[in-house]
Scaffold this active site. Sequence first.
Site, PDB file in Angstrom:
ATOM      1  N   SER A 145       0.855  -1.189   0.000  1.00 43.23           N
ATOM      2  CA  SER A 145       0.000   0.000   0.000  1.00 43.23           C
ATOM      3  C   SER A 145       0.884   1.228   0.000  1.00 43.23           C
ATOM      4  O   SER A 145       2.037   1.175   0.461  1.00 43.23           O
ATOM      5  CB  SER A 145      -0.887   0.001   1.248  1.00 43.23           C
ATOM      6  OG  SER A 145      -1.528   1.251   1.418  1.00 43.23           O
ATOM      7  N   TYR A 159      -1.508  -0.785  10.444  1.00 45.52           N
ATOM      8  CA  TYR A 159      -1.620  -0.978   8.994  1.00 45.52           C
ATOM      9  C   TYR A 159      -0.394  -0.409   8.289  1.00 45.52           C
ATOM     10  O   TYR A 159       0.228  -1.078   7.449  1.00 45.52           O
ATOM     11  CB  TYR A 159      -2.896  -0.320   8.478  1.00 45.52           C
ATOM     12  CG  TYR A 159      -3.152  -0.553   7.006  1.00 45.52           C
ATOM     13  CD1 TYR A 159      -3.533  -1.801   6.537  1.00 45.52           C
ATOM     14  CD2 TYR A 159      -2.987   0.484   6.089  1.00 45.52           C
ATOM     15  CE1 TYR A 159      -3.765  -2.014   5.183  1.00 45.52           C
ATOM     16  CE2 TYR A 159      -3.213   0.285   4.742  1.00 45.52           C
ATOM     17  CZ  TYR A 159      -3.599  -0.966   4.287  1.00 45.52           C
ATOM     18  OH  TYR A 159      -3.810  -1.181   2.950  1.00 45.52           O
TER      19      TYR A 159
END
Length: 254
Positions: A145, A159
């Site tokens: 990501s 995350y």
Amino acid sequence: MQNPFDFSQRTVLVTGAAQGFGRAICLAFSQRGAQVVACDIQKDRVDETAALCGARCIALESDISSPEAVSALFASLAARGISVDILVNNAGGVVGQKGQPLEDVTFEQWQAIVAVNLNGAFLMSQAAVGAMKQQKFGRIINISSGAGLGVSLTGIQAYASAKAGQIGLTRQLAHELGPWNITVNNVAPGFVRSNPSTEKQWEAMGSEGQKRHIDNVAMKRLGAAEDIAHAVLYFASDWANWVTGQVLSVDGGK
């Protein structure tokens, strides 16, 4: 000249295949002749993916954050005579969490996100690499990501950390596995409206936040799940034979 995107002689395993990027990746490989193994913890949704892909795709339910489940998954594949040539570690996400102050984050919340985003990539790669070494060919493609290269739009500490760790794992494994003709690469998507979680995130931005987000993208628009799938196809293709340890940002430009 042989088509570098002909995968008719390859078997591809995709995790997180029930929706979003994972489903798009399964479809992209299926359309190019690959045998596809679609894996996800959501059995009904991953069955839908397999049905969309056609006869050369099978769906298997598995929790890739569990060492025991991963071992059982590969034992099941071996019993079917299936050996994985290309592994796409796509499973991940925020597991239903929202951003909160660091002092309010529980260790269980931290662990849940790290387990699926980082531990899962490690466990799946570990399980797949033995057969790849034997055949002296393999492709491992991790889906991280933009949060792993910068900060997370979600504000979720685990995350961002897990995705950054996954990028580190990519680079380390590339050096370890290169002598066996196994490449390890990483696709770092920008924000894409591809599943219920990202739809909620988009709605939470509000109209002004949405406009600000798009204004910060060089191409002034959002991408699609297929854009991520196309990057994966490149890393899996013969055109990427001498490409390893790399991170490709697919984010419309920042």
